[in-house]
Design a protein around this motif. Structure first.
Motif, PDB file in Angstrom:
ATOM      1  N   LEU A   1       5.066  12.446   2.165  1.00  0.00           N
ATOM      2  CA  LEU A   1       4.487  11.595   1.133  1.00  0.00           C
ATOM      3  C   LEU A   1       2.964  11.613   1.273  1.00  0.00           C
ATOM      4  O   LEU A   1       2.418  11.279   2.316  1.00  0.00           O
ATOM      5  CB  LEU A   1       5.028  10.167   1.283  1.00  0.00           C
ATOM      6  CG  LEU A   1       4.419   9.110   0.363  1.00  0.00           C
ATOM      7  CD1 LEU A   1       4.734   9.423  -1.097  1.00  0.00           C
ATOM      8  CD2 LEU A   1       4.948   7.725   0.737  1.00  0.00           C
TER       9      LEU A   1
ATOM     10  N   PRO B   1       5.101   3.164   4.010  1.00  0.00           N
ATOM     11  CA  PRO B   1       5.026   4.489   3.383  1.00  0.00           C
ATOM     12  C   PRO B   1       5.735   5.581   4.165  1.00  0.00           C
ATOM     13  O   PRO B   1       6.396   6.447   3.586  1.00  0.00           O
ATOM     14  CB  PRO B   1       3.513   4.737   3.296  1.00  0.00           C
ATOM     15  CG  PRO B   1       2.919   3.368   3.181  1.00  0.00           C
ATOM     16  CD  PRO B   1       3.783   2.501   4.040  1.00  0.00           C
TER      17      PRO B   1
ATOM     18  N   SER C   1       1.853   0.325  -2.431  1.00  0.00           N
ATOM     19  CA  SER C   1       2.287   0.750  -1.093  1.00  0.00           C
ATOM     20  C   SER C   1       2.223  -0.369  -0.063  1.00  0.00           C
ATOM     21  O   SER C   1       2.931  -0.331   0.946  1.00  0.00           O
ATOM     22  CB  SER C   1       1.426   1.929  -0.628  1.00  0.00           C
ATOM     23  OG  SER C   1       0.052   1.551  -0.598  1.00  0.00           O
TER      24      SER C   1
ATOM     25  N   THR D   1      -0.316   7.771  -2.490  1.00  0.00           N
ATOM     26  CA  THR D   1      -0.020   6.335  -2.412  1.00  0.00           C
ATOM     27  C   THR D   1      -1.128   5.557  -3.118  1.00  0.00           C
ATOM     28  O   THR D   1      -2.282   6.006  -3.194  1.00  0.00           O
ATOM     29  CB  THR D   1       0.087   5.859  -0.950  1.00  0.00           C
ATOM     30  OG1 THR D   1      -1.172   6.082  -0.299  1.00  0.00           O
ATOM     31  CG2 THR D   1       1.199   6.598  -0.223  1.00  0.00           C
TER      32      THR D   1
ATOM     33  N   LEU E   1       3.855   6.806  -4.501  1.00  0.00           N
ATOM     34  CA  LEU E   1       4.226   5.457  -4.076  1.00  0.00           C
ATOM     35  C   LEU E   1       3.188   4.465  -4.587  1.00  0.00           C
ATOM     36  O   LEU E   1       2.032   4.465  -4.144  1.00  0.00           O
ATOM     37  CB  LEU E   1       4.322   5.386  -2.554  1.00  0.00           C
ATOM     38  CG  LEU E   1       4.577   3.997  -1.956  1.00  0.00           C
ATOM     39  CD1 LEU E   1       5.889   3.411  -2.465  1.00  0.00           C
ATOM     40  CD2 LEU E   1       4.573   4.057  -0.431  1.00  0.00           C
ATOM     41  N   ASN E   2       3.576   3.655  -5.524  1.00  0.00           N
ATOM     42  CA  ASN E   2       2.697   2.615  -6.047  1.00  0.00           C
ATOM     43  C   ASN E   2       2.967   1.295  -5.300  1.00  0.00           C
ATOM     44  O   ASN E   2       4.067   1.091  -4.777  1.00  0.00           O
ATOM     45  CB  ASN E   2       2.953   2.438  -7.550  1.00  0.00           C
ATOM     46  CG  ASN E   2       1.888   1.595  -8.227  1.00  0.00           C
ATOM     47  OD1 ASN E   2       0.779   1.438  -7.701  1.00  0.00           O
ATOM     48  ND2 ASN E   2       2.207   1.052  -9.389  1.00  0.00           N
TER      49      ASN E   2
END
Length: 761
Positions: free
Chosen positions: A208, A193, A185, A211, A182-183
């Motif tokens: 996840l 997130p 975030s 991040t 996840l960029n």
């Protein structure tokens, strides 16, 4: 030389996720952490150059780029000539071709590139930059040790990535090596997130972990100046997050690309998934492509492979309700197969069963599906058109016949229980039973293949299955000529014999091709004739319209209801047949068959087991005696000599080829002996260095007596038997040896003998 590398592929289903920026910075981070050079590959073929810009190498990228590798074989020297080195010499970049130098890059070239890179670098980062699953992405997924789908907290990005992951899973790529990244975030307060992790939980089966916060000032400065974050950034949160991702990557198990089951010679059919909306390859096509795999999964022992397969099969039976599925309907069966395929993928993802190669993964899934829905390890062998016979000698030995030669296949049943389940699947739909009280059975598969099964206690080393396959398309006589089984002159003679309503007996040993030849000769029967076929297991496939197919029936579980071949032959006489075709005579039905031939049912065809034409006559005598009639031998022989006109003997030679070795006519009786006269025969001369039989077909010089029937039916006599003459009362031109012409003209006689020389094959 490095034997294995961490190959990290970054994929993004939608632009603007920062995947290229991440690829550059992760490559730098891996180089710094491992203190070894890292290879960075840019596969953005639509707008290449962004990775070079981020490393201040854009000018050199105009003359050094990936497109140059496609012009010659990829090797270490060629790769090192094209690579661009960052000023600190810890990141080696292979840029994408500039837009002005667009080059078609084949997937096998990407594979060759990764093979070379695998030998030189401990860490390889690939910016896949392909929004859809295609050939290039497929190779990268196969050869990666870790795949990072990059998303941002944007619903469009999430949906596009979810669709891409679904497409990847539908095409049998494992998701065990996928880790969501996840960029940006902290970009949205609506999509946190934890929400994004939950969105992909069903697909990836893991929380996840990776991040990266969004720091626009630092990122824009890094991109504009062409300096990676690890060299100049002072934003600790951003650097710490990048360092955590690098540390996570370093825990990834390296992959040896040489063990990935893909090459430019034989690779999965990615073309079927390269275009939007393209369908997944059919199960049969995939199975056919996997038949030549001799090793289960690279890096797995046979014992581990068997255990994993057995565990997955057991889990599938527990979680899937097979008893509720309609497996008799072909359409419903395919739907069930698709649902079970998805279930197996989910189980493998949950249990973290990692298989790097899509091809090997497909192989494992297909075998489990075959065990659940089909005939287990026999399924791919039955779909293999090169296999003509399958022989199961217990659960661990499966032999096949290819090109007339028997060889041990690499396939096995898991255990005796699985073999017994497959036997029940073959027998049950046919209303047959097989158990200790009835341990033998003859059956037929839906495609017409003939099956014989025998189980313990009669089969000491385990249940035995013998499956005689038949081609989907019936062989034509021209193919037999091409195979060298007979000559065009023999074909013309046999065709005329069938049209002239001669009674023909085909004989030969087991597997010599009697049924195939019977099928071919049956095709010579003129259209419009009422044909009755009688068989133990229906194998004949006739093209004529007026065909009645009869099949014998064994006794039921109470021992009643049996209908024998003899019963069917007797009944067929009341059905007003023009031709009777009996698949094989084995017992007392031989007497009824001879009586039918002698009472107006000319043109009948049948087969029997015998090693030579003379032995076929002896077998017929024995089978007539099996009918229970106390007939003198001379009476039986008179019945045979008046009923049978031609005997065609076929043999399987030592090199696996099948040839008609004799075509003999029954000429009558001399005393108590039936007399035979060869019309054609095959003479074996030698065997060459490769074990191939060398010989020739020879035509007899004597004029066959059966030509009188040819003339009476207006059938042209083959030209090889003599010059053409006109028969009074018949407008057709006939081929009869004019004896006075042959004796009076030596030149013509010499020419005729030249025609009768043997044909070499």
């Amino acid at each position: 030389m490095v034997q294995a590398s961490r190959i990290i592929s970054l994929v993004n289903a939608k632009g603007g996720t920062g995947a290229s920026f991440l690829a550059t910075n992760l490559a730098v981070g891996l180089a710094l952490a491992s203190k070894t050079p890292t290879l960075l590959i840019d596969l953005d073929l639509n707008a290449g150059g962004s990775l070079a810009s981020q490393l201040s190498l854009e000018r050199k990228a105009e003359t050094h780029h990936l497109g140059l590798l496609t012009q010659s074989k990829i090797d270490v020297t060629r790769l090192e000539e094209i690579l661009l080195h960052h000023e600190k010499e810890d990141v080696h970049l292979l840029p994408a071709p500039p837009v002005t130098h667009m080059t078609a890059i084949r997937p096998e070239q990407i594979f060759e590139l990764l093979l070379v890179g695998n030998a030189l670098y401990r860490n390889i980062v690939i910016d896949v930059a392909q929004p859809r699953l295609n050939e290039m992405m497929g190779v990268c997924l196969d050869c990666s040790s870790l795949v990072l789908p990059v998303v941002i907290p944007d619903i469009v990005s999430l949906q596009a990535t979810s669709h891409l992951l679904s497409d990847i899973r539908r095409n049998d790529f494992g998701l065990t090596k996928f880790e969501l990244l996840l960029n940006m975030s902290n970009l949205s307060r609506d999509l946190m997130p934890e929400d994004i992790g939950g969105y992909f939980q069903e697909q990836l089966k893991r929380p996840l972990k990776l991040t990266l916060p969004y720091e626009p000032a630092e990122i824009i400065k890094s991109v504009n100046r062409g300096i990676p974050l690890f060299y100049k950034s002072k934003q600790e949160d951003l650097l710490n997050a990048l360092a955590d991702i690098v540390r996570h990557i370093l825990k990834t198990k390296p992959i040896d690309v040489t063990e990935v089951n893909i090459s430019h010679l034989e690779r999965p059919s990615y073309h079927a998934i390269s275009q939007p909306g393209a369908s997944t390859p059919a199960a049969g096509t995939q199975s056919k492509a996997l038949m030549n795999i001799t090793q289960a999964v690279a890096g797995w022992s046979p014992e581990k492979y068997r255990q994993v397969r057995q565990d997955l099969h057991a889990r599938l039976l527990q979680e899937a309700k097979l008893h509720e599925m309609d497996l008799e309907n072909p359409e419903k069966k395919e739907q069930a197969r698709a649902a079970l395929r998805q279930k197996i993928n989910e189980i493998m993802l949950t249990d973290k069963i990692e298989i790097s190669s899509r091809k090997e993964r497909v192989m494992l899934i297909e075998e489990i599906l075959n065990e659940a829905l089909g005939l287990g390890p026999l399924e791919p062998l039955l779909k293999d058109e090169t296999v003509t016979e399958v022989m199961v000698n217990g659960p661990e030995k499966i032999f096949v016949e290819r090109n007339g030669k028997i060889e041990l296949s690499h396939r096995q049943f898991l255990n005796a229980q699985q073999l017994r389940v497959v036997i029940d699947r073959i027998v049950s739909p046919l209303g047959r039973r097989i158990d200790e009280s009835s341990p033998m059975v003859d059956a037929r598969l839906p495609d017409g293949s003939r099956v014989n099964i025998i189980i313990p206690p009669l089969a000491i080393d385990g249940a035995t299955i013998t499956i005689r396959k038949f081609p989907n398309e019936r062989l034509q006589v021209q193919k037999l000529i091409n195979y060298g089984s007979l000559t065009p002159d023999m074909s013309a003679f046999l065709k005329g014999a069938v049209e002239a309503r001669l009674n023909i007996l085909i004989c030969g040993g087991t597997g010599s091709g009697k049924t195939t030849l019977l099928n071919v000769m049956s095709s010579f029967i003129p259209p419009g004739a009422r044909i009755v076929t009688i068989e133990d297991a229906a194998e004949l496939k006739l093209d004529q319209q007026h065909v009645i197919r009869l099949e014998a029936k064994p006794a039921n579980m109470e021992g009643r209801g049996q209908v024998t071949i003899r019963d069917l032959v007797k009944n067929s006489l009341r059905m007003r047949p023009d031709r009777i075709v009996v698949g094989e005579v084995r017992g007392g039905e031989a007497l009824d068959m001879l009586q039918a031939m002698n009472t107006g049912h000319d043109g009948s065809l049948t087969t029997c087991h015998a090693n030579a034409p003379r032995e076929a006559l002896s077998r017929l005598e024995t089978m007539v005696l099996m009918a229970g009639m106390d007939l003198p031998i001379r009476a039986i022989r008179e019945q045979i000599s008046s009923a049978i006109d031609l005997i065609v003997h076929q043999s399987r030679m030592r090199d696996g080829t099948r040839k008609i070795t004799h075509v003999a006519e029954v000429t009558g009786m001399e005393g108590d002996m039936i007399t035979l006269q060869d019309v054609f025969k095959y003479e074996q001369m030698t065997v060459d260095a490769n074990g191939h039989v060398i010989g020739r077909f020879v035509q007899a010089d004597i004029r066959p007596h059966v030509f009188e029937r040819f003339i009476s039916y207006g059938i042209p006599i083959p030209e090889s038997f003599g010059p053409q003459i006109n028969v009074p009362g018949n407008a057709s031109t006939q081929t009869l040896p004019a004896e006075e012409d042959l004796l009076g003209d030596l030149d013509e006689l010499g020419e005729l003998k030249d025609k009768k020389k043997g044909f070499f094959w």
